[in-house]
Design a protein around this motif. Structure first.
Motif, PDB file in Angstrom:
ATOM      1  N   PHE A 184       0.842  -1.197   0.000  1.00 34.69           N
ATOM      2  CA  PHE A 184       0.000   0.000   0.000  1.00 34.69           C
ATOM      3  C   PHE A 184       0.878   1.248   0.000  1.00 34.69           C
ATOM      4  CE2 PHE A 184      -2.452  -3.427   1.743  1.00 34.69           C
ATOM      5  CZ  PHE A 184      -3.740  -3.228   1.276  1.00 34.69           C
ATOM      6  N   PHE A 185       0.410   2.281  -0.686  1.00 35.87           N
ATOM      7  CA  PHE A 185       1.100   3.564  -0.793  1.00 35.87           C
ATOM      8  C   PHE A 185       0.226   4.620  -0.140  1.00 35.87           C
ATOM      9  CE2 PHE A 185       2.388   7.282  -3.586  1.00 35.87           C
ATOM     10  CZ  PHE A 185       3.661   7.415  -3.044  1.00 35.87           C
ATOM     11  N   MET A 186       0.762   5.286   0.869  1.00 34.33           N
ATOM     12  CA  MET A 186      -0.017   6.184   1.721  1.00 34.33           C
ATOM     13  C   MET A 186       0.485   7.613   1.573  1.00 34.33           C
ATOM     14  SD  MET A 186      -0.311   5.818   5.849  1.00 34.33           S
ATOM     15  CE  MET A 186      -0.910   7.132   6.879  1.00 34.33           C
ATOM     16  N   ILE A 187      -0.432   8.558   1.301  1.00 34.12           N
ATOM     17  CA  ILE A 187      -0.086   9.969   1.156  1.00 34.12           C
ATOM     18  C   ILE A 187      -0.769  10.760   2.256  1.00 34.12           C
ATOM     19  CG2 ILE A 187      -0.088  11.965  -0.378  1.00 34.12           C
ATOM     20  CD1 ILE A 187      -0.911   8.800  -2.040  1.00 34.12           C
ATOM     21  N   SER A 188       0.013  11.552   2.989  1.00 38.43           N
ATOM     22  CA  SER A 188      -0.488  12.306   4.141  1.00 38.43           C
ATOM     23  C   SER A 188       0.005  13.749   4.072  1.00 38.43           C
ATOM     24  CB  SER A 188      -0.002  11.671   5.452  1.00 38.43           C
ATOM     25  OG  SER A 188      -0.382  10.321   5.538  1.00 38.43           O
ATOM     26  N   PRO A 189      -0.575  14.642   4.900  1.00 37.06           N
ATOM     27  CA  PRO A 189      -0.087  16.022   4.942  1.00 37.06           C
ATOM     28  C   PRO A 189       1.387  16.102   5.315  1.00 37.06           C
ATOM     29  CG  PRO A 189      -2.205  15.837   6.039  1.00 37.06           C
ATOM     30  CD  PRO A 189      -1.767  14.439   5.741  1.00 37.06           C
ATOM     31  N   THR A 190       2.024  17.189   4.917  1.00 42.17           N
ATOM     32  CA  THR A 190       3.463  17.368   5.115  1.00 42.17           C
ATOM     33  C   THR A 190       3.873  17.227   6.572  1.00 42.17           C
ATOM     34  OG1 THR A 190       3.546  18.844   3.204  1.00 42.17           O
ATOM     35  CG2 THR A 190       5.370  18.982   4.771  1.00 42.17           C
ATOM     36  N   ASP A 191       3.136  17.870   7.485  1.00 44.02           N
ATOM     37  CA  ASP A 191       3.545  17.870   8.888  1.00 44.02           C
ATOM     38  C   ASP A 191       3.153  16.600   9.627  1.00 44.02           C
ATOM     39  OD1 ASP A 191       0.871  18.402   8.845  1.00 44.02           O
ATOM     40  OD2 ASP A 191       0.982  20.315   9.895  1.00 44.02           O
TER      41      ASP A 191
END
Length: 477
Positions: A184-191
């Motif tokens: 799985f590839f997970m994208i989250s906010p920068t902070d």
């Protein structure tokens, strides 16, 4: 304390908002010297630190800087705010500080217009990116427990979901693509880079064969926004990019120009049609050059985060760290579609959501469109302004932006229902919000506002793709 968590949002005191990059003695010495005077200074909206800059940069930094990028900093990462045209005074713009209409207003307007009518590129490399893999089904089981939405989807599908705590509040709000059955590839906010990593490691079984890898530095991310984005990618990939061949909320690994292994996702963070490109850093400059070269015939240009902010707020897209925090549940911000209570797993926060669903919510995120506000003469709303319903204080704004589509200011904020007798919080229903007369207080002056629980339909006047419907529904229920 509820479920062992603070009763107030303490993100600004959470050490996990920092990373190793802020541990440099030189960085700390210079940043502390800058921070201390700010305690006694009046900070103008969207001010930026001057110390500790150019610490983390995209491979495209020099190229974008040469094209007029003005920069902001997030978690040590340089991000473009907007791009100054050649005929503008760079120095005057950098020194412009005001609570009123800013000098970059027309610049951002042109970027927003291009996003809606042609195609724009936003470098979003700073977003946190994780890969979670296993040899068996452990990765799926692990994520199913930690996330509210159902991640047992076909390979290639993308799921928008919340990572909740025991109280049902958002520890993270992210998108997860299923690369294969065990990855799985997970994208989250920068902070979220440190906070989310710590949360995942906290619940990761000690004796499992799960592999969690931070791949933020491996990929440059380009957000290709606008109705002509599909034309640009079609020429560069020699693959059909239409919705029939490349459905929305889908991820494919493909070639772009000479470069292989580009993760292309049919989604944006603004509600406009377009794609996210996750590019191995060694190919970043090549892919960017190819996109800009082919895109010339379609009116392509660079855009920054100020344009993205305007687009996402007018579409009623809430962001973690601004509108959502650990005390906000999906049911309080219209996120029911991102929660699957019946997915067959007792995920973290499920019991709290079931209880809240039965008892009702005590605050609710709403969208406010200012009516009698003069953009040129009046003070602007930035965030934190008091919200009044029928003359009674009910909450405050969490984020705001000027909508170039509506030609009005739009604010997001939570509405509470305080008892006039005791001041205690009561259940907030859709009817309660819809029947009120609202005002937003900006520096002591109140402006009339219309409250909505869904985006304005005219903002979706382009041919709506499937994700537009899903994302508008996310805030419309």
């Amino acid at each position: 304390m509820v479920y062992g968590y603070p009763s107030e949002n303490v993100w600004e005191l959470d050490l996990k908002r920092f990373g190793a990059l802020q541990s440099s003695r030189t960085f700390l010495r210079h940043r502390v010297m800058e921070v201390m005077p700010l305690m006694y200074d009046l900070k103008v909206p969207r001010w930026d630190f001057q110390t500790g800059r150019q610490l983390r940069t995209s491979p495209l930094y020099d190229r974008l800087d040469a094209q007029g990028a003005r920069w902001m900093e997030k978690h040590g990462f340089e991000r473009p705010k907007y791009f100054v045209p050649p005929n503008k005074d760079l120095l005057a713009l950098e020194q412009s500080k005001t609570f009123y209409k800013p000098d970059w207003f027309d610049i951002v307007e042109s970027e927003v217009k291009c996003c809606k009518e042609a195609v724009c590129v936003i470098d979003m490399s700073s977003f946190t990116k994780f890969e979670i893999t296993s040899t068996g089904d452990q990765a799926l089981e692990f994520l199913q427990y930690l996330f509210s939405n159902d991640l047992d989807v076909p390979v290639g599908h993308i799921v928008h979901t919340g990572m909740l705590n025991e109280g049902g509040g958002y520890e993270n709000d992210c998108s997860i693509a299923r690369l294969n059955k065990r990855s799985f590839f997970m994208i989250s906010p920068t902070d979220q880079q440190v906070h989310c990593w710590a949360w995942l490691k906290k619940y990761m079984p000690k004796d499992s064969n799960l592999l969690l890898e931070d791949v933020t530095w491996k990929y440059t991310a380009l957000n290709l926004i606008g109705p002509r984005a599909v034309d640009v990618l079609s020429e560069l990939s020699y693959a059909p990019m239409t919705p029939d061949h490349f459905p929305t909320l889908f991820c494919k690994e493909m070639s772009v120009g000479y470069a292989n292994g580009i993760r292309v996702m049919s989604m944006t963070h603004t509600g406009e049609p377009g794609f996210m490109l996750y590019i191995p850093i060694e190919y970043a400059l090549h892919v960017y050059n190819e996109v800009m070269s082919v895109g010339q015939k379609y009116g392509i240009r660079n855009a920054g985060y100020y344009a993205l902010r305007s687009l996402r707020i007018e579409k009623f897209f809430a962001f973690w760290g601004q509108d959502l925090n650990t005390l906000t549940t999906p049911l309080e911000c219209g996120g029911e579609s991102r929660v699957k209570l019946d997915k067959g797993i007792d995920f973290l926060g499920r019991d709290a959501l079931l209880e809240q669903k039965q008892n009702g919510v005590y605050k609710r995120l709403a969208m406010f469109i200012l009516d009698d506000h003069d953009t040129d003469l009046d003070l602007w709303p930035w965030w934190g302004e008091p919200i009044y319903r029928n003359g009674q204080y009910v909450g405050k704004t969490t984020s705001s932006a000027y909508s170039y589509t509506l030609e009005r200011h739009v604010c997001l904020g939570f509405v509470h229902n305080f008892s006039e007798d005791s001041g205690e919080e009561q259940v907030v229903t859709a009817d309660f919000i819809n029947r009120g007369e609202y005002e937003i207080d900006i520096a002591g002056q109140r402006f009339q506002a219309k409250a909505k629980l869904y985006p304005v339909p005219s903002l979706f006047s382009h041919k709506r793709r499937k994700d537009d419907v899903e994302l508008s529904d996310f805030h419309g229920k």
